[in-house]
Design a protein around this motif. Structure first.
Motif, PDB file in Angstrom:
ATOM      1  N   PHE A 120      -3.707  10.837  -2.611  1.00 42.39           N
ATOM      2  CA  PHE A 120      -4.054   9.434  -2.409  1.00 42.39           C
ATOM      3  C   PHE A 120      -5.316   9.267  -1.572  1.00 42.39           C
ATOM      4  CE2 PHE A 120       0.514   8.690  -3.445  1.00 42.39           C
ATOM      5  CZ  PHE A 120       0.313   7.801  -4.493  1.00 42.39           C
ATOM      6  N   TYR A 137       4.948   4.290   2.490  1.00 42.64           N
ATOM      7  CA  TYR A 137       5.939   5.050   1.738  1.00 42.64           C
ATOM      8  C   TYR A 137       5.727   6.564   1.889  1.00 42.64           C
ATOM      9  CZ  TYR A 137       6.337   0.408  -0.303  1.00 42.64           C
ATOM     10  OH  TYR A 137       6.470  -0.945  -0.473  1.00 42.64           O
ATOM     11  N   VAL A 138       4.518   7.018   1.625  1.00 42.09           N
ATOM     12  CA  VAL A 138       4.254   8.463   1.641  1.00 42.09           C
ATOM     13  C   VAL A 138       4.342   9.022   3.055  1.00 42.09           C
ATOM     14  CG1 VAL A 138       2.583  10.260   1.069  1.00 42.09           C
ATOM     15  CG2 VAL A 138       2.836   8.286  -0.428  1.00 42.09           C
ATOM     16  N   ARG A 194       0.837  -1.200   0.000  1.00 36.58           N
ATOM     17  CA  ARG A 194       0.000   0.000   0.000  1.00 36.58           C
ATOM     18  C   ARG A 194       0.875   1.255   0.000  1.00 36.58           C
ATOM     19  NH1 ARG A 194      -3.763  -2.254   4.949  1.00 36.58           N
ATOM     20  NH2 ARG A 194      -5.074  -3.675   3.739  1.00 36.58           N
ATOM     21  N   TRP A 195       0.276   2.374  -0.347  1.00 38.19           N
ATOM     22  CA  TRP A 195       1.022   3.627  -0.417  1.00 38.19           C
ATOM     23  C   TRP A 195       1.303   4.223   0.953  1.00 38.19           C
ATOM     24  CZ3 TRP A 195      -1.136   7.959   1.761  1.00 38.19           C
ATOM     25  CH2 TRP A 195      -2.528   7.993   1.936  1.00 38.19           C
ATOM     26  N   HIS A 196       0.549   3.808   1.969  1.00 38.04           N
ATOM     27  CA  HIS A 196       0.626   4.439   3.286  1.00 38.04           C
ATOM     28  C   HIS A 196       2.049   4.489   3.832  1.00 38.04           C
ATOM     29  CE1 HIS A 196      -3.709   2.659   3.761  1.00 38.04           C
ATOM     30  NE2 HIS A 196      -3.672   3.667   2.916  1.00 38.04           N
ATOM     31  N   ALA A 243       0.948  14.761  -1.665  1.00 34.29           N
ATOM     32  CA  ALA A 243       0.803  13.348  -2.046  1.00 34.29           C
ATOM     33  C   ALA A 243      -0.231  12.651  -1.166  1.00 34.29           C
ATOM     34  CB  ALA A 243       2.152  12.641  -1.943  1.00 34.29           C
TER      35      ALA A 243
END
Length: 528
Positions: free
Chosen positions: A464, A315-316, A311-313, A460
């Motif tokens: 998202f 990383y961002v 998931r993007w969580h 970002a």
């Protein structure tokens, strides 16, 4: 065969009807007010407007939920009195024992230990390396050990090490001790946010997380006042310099708070044994988290790691925290205090005057927290607060990862680990001790970090979250392959209320509808 075909057609028709009913129910649910993302239908918005039109004045600074029962109100008050108090006091002593080096440095330690090079930066680096090493192991231990045991034990260790700093004879002694202080303190911050996210709803969380966070500013203020008082009243007593008495007094203050944690921290809703929460309270705590789809913790298997890093969580939010934690000098470097000392001010003024900046931080942090909860727009408030480097990133991480307890713990651990991994070496380049007190390179870097790093990261997060919200409204919360008995395969889609559905194809090429409710597939299917 004909009879079996008719039975199958009947089952298919009946399941199709049920799916239509489930989809209708889910779509209806989407139009109601959702506390997690703030979406609402026109009727729900009008109702909410009517409720808040009669809101008392204090609703602008604290919780106001007209639908909350008397029992729930009492329950939340218990959490505020015990949980928030204990975490805030714990974070207070953590920062007191973390930032006392900066006060000791300008109060005689520099001269006594001959710290004339970049030793202050090396002290910070040693603490940071220990802090980074301990982050992920601590979060993993937290999934197995009660927080009411793990957190106070770590507090006890760093308190004993703080006493040891008073006996340091050289800068190398300080560097070595500070490494182990950082190792012990690495437990507290991510563990505290994990506990906060396990007890409070999204509408309650931000202001409490920031009240907790503001205790760090209170600790920095108190450390300045304490050092000023200790230097004035105890310098030379017992043959000890005033800066050594600071470490002793910090340890004395920390001990009772450490011991209280064993009894007052409530662990998590699924395993709490706090004396101030009765059986009804414990059940209410679990039900409240279920109502906002915040999952209890489970084991850390391979699937958890795959899910978290898919998931993007992670990383961002990690990039956001890296820029947040490094957009300024490290904890032991206080540019204002160093400048005041270079101007020949007294030790008392060098410790007291810089506390004003922490007072501004404290008030600003609480103000933005209240705004983010009241407006139910954490990302917007966070964007506005970037310019002041007041970012409620931990409360946002708690909310974004609320449906997955393991992800919440690992994301918070990743944010702290990577943030301080960079903090171990970035200050050596931006705020080296031999460039005091002006630190020209450091302030240029801070400006760039504010605008580019934090601004880009927040943008970002906004993007998202908006994308995920659109998908949720469209009814596509999650998609995966559904494997049914035999050769039946297809796609599954969750539509809310614990109901999933998917179109599957059997061996004869006939499309059928499978329905899954509360984890049970009526056709015997399973997720793969």
């Amino acid at each position: 065969m004909a009879h079996q075909g008719k039975q199958r057609d009947d089952v298919s028709t009946r399941e199709s009807t049920e799916v239509k009913h489930d989809i209708s129910k889910s779509n209806a649910a989407v139009t109601t007010f959702d506390e997690h993302d703030g979406s609402s239908s026109k009727d729900g918005e009008r109702q909410r407007t009517r409720e808040y039109a009669k809101a008392p004045w204090w609703s602008y600074i604290w919780d106001y939920e007209p639908g909350r029962s008397h029992e729930e109100r009492k329950f939340v008050q218990k959490l505020d009195v015990f949980l928030i108090s204990m975490l805030s006091f714990g974070y207070f002593i953590k920062n007191l024992d973390q930032t006392n080096i900066s006060n000791a440095f300008v109060s005689g330690m520099k001269e006594d230990l001959k710290m004339n090079g970049n030793q202050l930066n090396l002290v910070d680096t040693a603490w940071t390396v220990g802090y980074v090493i301990g982050q992920f192991p601590s979060q993993i231990v937290l999934t197995k050990v009660r927080p009411s045991i793990w957190i106070p034990c770590s507090e006890l260790v760093w308190t004993m090490l703080t006493f040891c700093l008073a006996s340091a004879k050289t800068s190398n002694h300080v560097i070595a001790i500070r490494f182990f202080v950082g190792l012990a303190e690495s437990v507290f911050y991510p563990a505290a946010h994990t506990i906060l996210g396990a007890w409070y709803k999204p509408s309650e969380l931000a202001k409490r997380a920031c009240i907790f966070h503001s205790s760090s500013a209170a600790a920095s203020m108190f450390s300045g006042y304490l050092q000023a008082g200790v230097y004035k009243g105890l310098n030379g007593r017992g043959g000890l310099a005033g800066w050594k008495w600071l470490f002793i007094m910090d340890g004395v203050i920390s001990i009772p708070i450490t011991l209280a944690g064993f009894f007052l921290l409530p662990d998590l809703p699924e395993n709490t044994r706090a004396f101030y929460l009765n059986a009804t309270d414990r059940e209410m705590g679990r039900n409240r988290m279920e109502s906002v789809k915040r999952a209890p913790r489970r084991g850390l298997g391979r699937s958890v790691w795959k899910r978290v890093f898919g998931r993007w969580h992670v990383y961002v939010l990690t990039v956001l925290y890296i820029t947040f934690i490094n957009a300024g000098p490290s904890g032991s470097v206080n540019p204002m205090a160093l400048w005041l000392k270079s101007e020949g001010e007294s030790t008392y003024k060098v410790n007291v005057i810089p506390t004003s900046q922490y007072a501004v931080q404290l008030v600003s942090t609480v103000t933005f927290a209240i705004l983010s909860d009241f407006l139910k727009n954490r990302t917007g408030v966070m964007l506005f607060s970037v310019g002041l480097n007041i970012s409620p990133s931990s409360s946002i991480a708690n909310e974004i990862c609320s449906a997955d307890a393991e992800e919440r713990a690992l994301v918070l651990g990743s944010m702290n680990t990577m943030g301080y991994a960079f903090n171990a070496w970035v200050p050596l380049l931006t705020f080296p001790q031999d460039q005091e007190p002006m630190f020209r390179k450091g302030w240029i870097f801070c400006c760039a970090c504010f605008v580019l790093g934090e601004g880009g990261s927040v943008a970002a997060v906004w993007y998202f979250l908006a994308r995920d919200r659109r998908r949720k409204v469209a009814g596509v919360e999650d998609a995966g392959v559904l494997e049914v008995e035999g050769e039946e395969i297809g796609m599954r889609r969750e539509v809310g209320d614990g109901v999933s559905f998917g179109v599957v194809r059997d061996g004869d090429g006939v499309d059928e509808v499978g329905v899954e409710e509360d984890g049970r597939d009526r056709k015997g299917g399973k997720d793969v």
